[in-house]
Design a protein around this motif. Structure first.
Motif, PDB file in Angstrom:
ATOM      1  N   MET A 133      28.547  32.223  38.059  1.00  0.00           N
ATOM      2  CA  MET A 133      29.370  31.998  36.871  1.00  0.00           C
ATOM      3  C   MET A 133      29.980  30.606  36.852  1.00  0.00           C
ATOM      4  O   MET A 133      30.372  30.108  35.802  1.00  0.00           O
TER       5      MET A 133
ATOM      6  N   PRO B  73      40.446  39.319  35.839  1.00  0.00           N
ATOM      7  CA  PRO B  73      39.855  38.996  34.528  1.00  0.00           C
ATOM      8  C   PRO B  73      38.328  39.004  34.542  1.00  0.00           C
ATOM      9  O   PRO B  73      37.699  39.376  33.540  1.00  0.00           O
ATOM     10  N   LEU B  74      37.712  38.599  35.652  1.00  0.00           N
ATOM     11  CA  LEU B  74      36.249  38.638  35.739  1.00  0.00           C
ATOM     12  C   LEU B  74      35.745  40.069  35.794  1.00  0.00           C
ATOM     13  O   LEU B  74      34.668  40.381  35.279  1.00  0.00           O
ATOM     14  N   HIS B  75      36.520  40.944  36.426  1.00  0.00           N
ATOM     15  CA  HIS B  75      36.145  42.343  36.522  1.00  0.00           C
ATOM     16  C   HIS B  75      36.308  43.045  35.178  1.00  0.00           C
ATOM     17  O   HIS B  75      35.547  43.966  34.836  1.00  0.00           O
ATOM     18  N   ALA B  76      37.283  42.628  34.400  1.00  0.00           N
ATOM     19  CA  ALA B  76      37.553  43.282  33.119  1.00  0.00           C
ATOM     20  C   ALA B  76      36.454  43.027  32.093  1.00  0.00           C
ATOM     21  O   ALA B  76      36.239  43.839  31.185  1.00  0.00           O
ATOM     22  N   ASN B  77      35.755  41.912  32.243  1.00  0.00           N
ATOM     23  CA  ASN B  77      34.665  41.569  31.340  1.00  0.00           C
ATOM     24  C   ASN B  77      33.354  42.114  31.903  1.00  0.00           C
ATOM     25  O   ASN B  77      32.967  41.790  33.022  1.00  0.00           O
ATOM     26  N   ARG B  78      32.675  42.934  31.107  1.00  0.00           N
ATOM     27  CA  ARG B  78      31.469  43.609  31.611  1.00  0.00           C
ATOM     28  C   ARG B  78      30.389  42.611  32.024  1.00  0.00           C
ATOM     29  O   ARG B  78      29.725  42.782  33.054  1.00  0.00           O
ATOM     30  N   ALA B  79      30.224  41.546  31.265  1.00  0.00           N
ATOM     31  CA  ALA B  79      29.169  40.575  31.574  1.00  0.00           C
ATOM     32  C   ALA B  79      29.464  39.839  32.881  1.00  0.00           C
ATOM     33  O   ALA B  79      28.570  39.658  33.713  1.00  0.00           O
ATOM     34  N   SER B  80      30.697  39.402  33.068  1.00  0.00           N
ATOM     35  CA  SER B  80      31.021  38.682  34.309  1.00  0.00           C
ATOM     36  C   SER B  80      31.075  39.629  35.502  1.00  0.00           C
ATOM     37  O   SER B  80      30.717  39.245  36.615  1.00  0.00           O
ATOM     38  N   ARG B  81      31.495  40.866  35.268  1.00  0.00           N
ATOM     39  CA  ARG B  81      31.525  41.821  36.379  1.00  0.00           C
ATOM     40  C   ARG B  81      30.124  42.030  36.949  1.00  0.00           C
ATOM     41  O   ARG B  81      29.944  42.179  38.160  1.00  0.00           O
TER      42      ARG B  81
END
Length: 476
Positions: free
Chosen positions: A92, A321-329
């Motif tokens: 990322m 915040p990265l975990h909360a976003n499905r794409a970044s998770r």
């Protein structure tokens, strides 16, 4: 003499006396990287060689700015160097160019350092094994089939192979200590607050991780610490600048060393680790120190519970915040997801209980330092493992129930922010390096540096370097 075998302070003196030019040193450095780095994979984001030589020529013509003037440096890829990618080992961030230097990097630049690139690190620094999906794995230069440790594994391997003479690293859970041990160099975790972090995240609660220096001698580490360290007014905690190099040599006769071994059996050890370390303790006795075998000063289980709570809480605070976003998770490695989810489930009272345990451990540690001058532990519980593993799943027949349980031996220091140097302890039966943690009392950085320097002058373990290229610049 191979010029790249010189310690950083020796190189600095040669540059100051003009017995060596920055161009000559940069050319030798780039040749060494060309010869070795494809195998070891320690240096990443390497800058253009012609551009670096141009910068070296320019610095040869300018007034010295500090002791790092003309010294090639590579910064761990968790910190920012203006104009270079800070990937943090994450896809990322693989194209994220730093707009400015981190605080300690800017100080190294002001002292005259020339930044050649970055050193490899695991994704977001998680795990004591340097591999990621951006640059791949860093290999141990003493055995290319093995791990270099982490998260400062790139820095440690670059030091061992003489691609750099001194380096920065960072340490939350042994990330300056484990890779130093596995690469036969020194890694110093300074007192928490001595080296400021970047003032762009939560400033008051997270007191687990710190930046610090690595080198092939404690004197080099002391010199770099003088540059990196000192209070930054943008942060609420910190220590004032302190001078170390001029006081690093002292008589250590009569100092009391408390050896904690495997914490009364609480920390499983791979065969040969304790034997190698305890054999090395004899050198301290030859230096006039008194080595005392100590019982565990605090329950290991309570330390581990406090550590995992506070660590997951801190990591979730940074990465949620990265975990909360499905794409970044979907791009996070499993270990990061596990840490974040552990942290998100914590209650405020759970964090408070962990802090209370940490406070009790601090009081117990102070009692220990009333009896001895420094404490010692092995720097790792196992030898460098195969580079294609994610992490060890067992040690001495005992299953590891988390991805980082195998590094449990470093957390007594990390919880309290104590100064701690990993010193080389020698080599095991398979020819792999091991180290020991030399642990000082609160704010006892100078004491640790002095004892480590006495050890270095008596042993010079980093002089036993890994296989080297046939061609190198030699000083006549």
């Amino acid at each position: 003499m191979d010029i790249l075998d010189c310690d950083a302070l020796e190189l600095s003196a040669l540059l100051e006396a003009r017995d060596l030019s920055a161009v000559e040193l940069m050319r030798a450095t780039l040749e060494r990287i060309t010869a070795i780095n494809d195998d070891v994979n320690a240096i990443v984001a390497l800058r253009d060689g012609d551009r670096l030589l141009d910068e070296a020529r320019a610095i040869d013509q300018t007034e010295r700015r500090g002791w790092l003037h003309g010294i090639p440096l590579a910064v761990k890829d968790l910190a920012n160097v203006e104009g270079l990618v800070t990937s943090m080992g994450s896809p990322m961030q693989a194209r994220t160019v730093a707009p400015q230097d981190s605080v300690f990097v800017e100080r190294m630049r002001r002292a005259g350092g020339l930044f050649i690139g970055k050193t490899n690190a695991p994704e977001f620094g998680l795990g004591s094994h340097t591999f990621n999906d951006v640059y791949g794995a860093t290999r141990n230069p003493y055995d290319l089939t093995r791990s270099s440790g982490g998260s400062s594994g790139g820095a440690a391997a670059a030091l061992a192979t003489r691609m750099v003479s001194v380096s920065d690293g960072s340490d939350m859970m042994g990330s300056l200590r484990n890779p130093a041990a596995w690469n036969n160099v020194y890694g110093f975790r300074p007192s928490w607050g001595r080296v400021p972090s970047d003032p762009d995240s939560e400033l008051f609660h997270n007191q687990l991780s710190t930046n610090g220096p690595m080198g092939r001698s404690p004197a080099d580490i002391a010199a770099l610490l003088e540059v990196m360290g000192g209070w930054d007014m943008r942060q609420p905690y910190g220590l004032l600048p302190q001078m170390f190099v001029d006081r690093i040599r002292t008589n250590v006769n009569g100092l009391r060393i408390g050896w904690l071994a495997d914490w009364g059996g609480a920390y499983p050890m791979e065969d040969g680790v304790l034997e190698t370390c305890e054999s090395a303790l004899g050198v301290f006795e030859q230096l006039g120190c008194k080595v005392e075998y100590l019982a565990p000063p605090f329950p290991a289980a309570r330390l581990w519970e406090a550590w995992t709570t506070l660590r997951s809480w801190a990591i979730a605070g940074n990465l949620a915040p990265l975990h909360a976003n499905r794409a970044s998770r979907a791009q996070l490695k499993p270990e990061a997801i596990w840490e974040i989810e552990q942290g998100l489930e914590l209650s405020g009272m759970a964090v408070n209980r962990a802090s209370a345990a940490r406070s009790d451990w601090y009081r117990a540690a102070i009692d220990q330092f009333a009896e001895v001058d420094v404490l010692m532990l092995p720097s790792a519980q196992c030898w460098p493992f195969p580079v294609d593993w994610r992490h060890p799943e067992e040690i001495a027949g005992q299953a590891m129930d988390t991805y980082h349980r195998w590094m449990e031996i470093v957390i007594p220091v990390s919880l309290l922010g104590l100064p701690c140097m990993s010193i080389p302890a020698g080599f095991g039966p398979q020819g792999l390096p091991m180290g020991m943690q030399l642990i000082g009392p609160p704010r006892g950085d100078l004491r640790v540096l002095q004892i480590a320097q006495a050890w270095h002058e008596a042993t010079n373990w980093p002089g036993k370097h890994p296989p080297r290229p046939a061609q190198s610049l030699r000083l006549h």
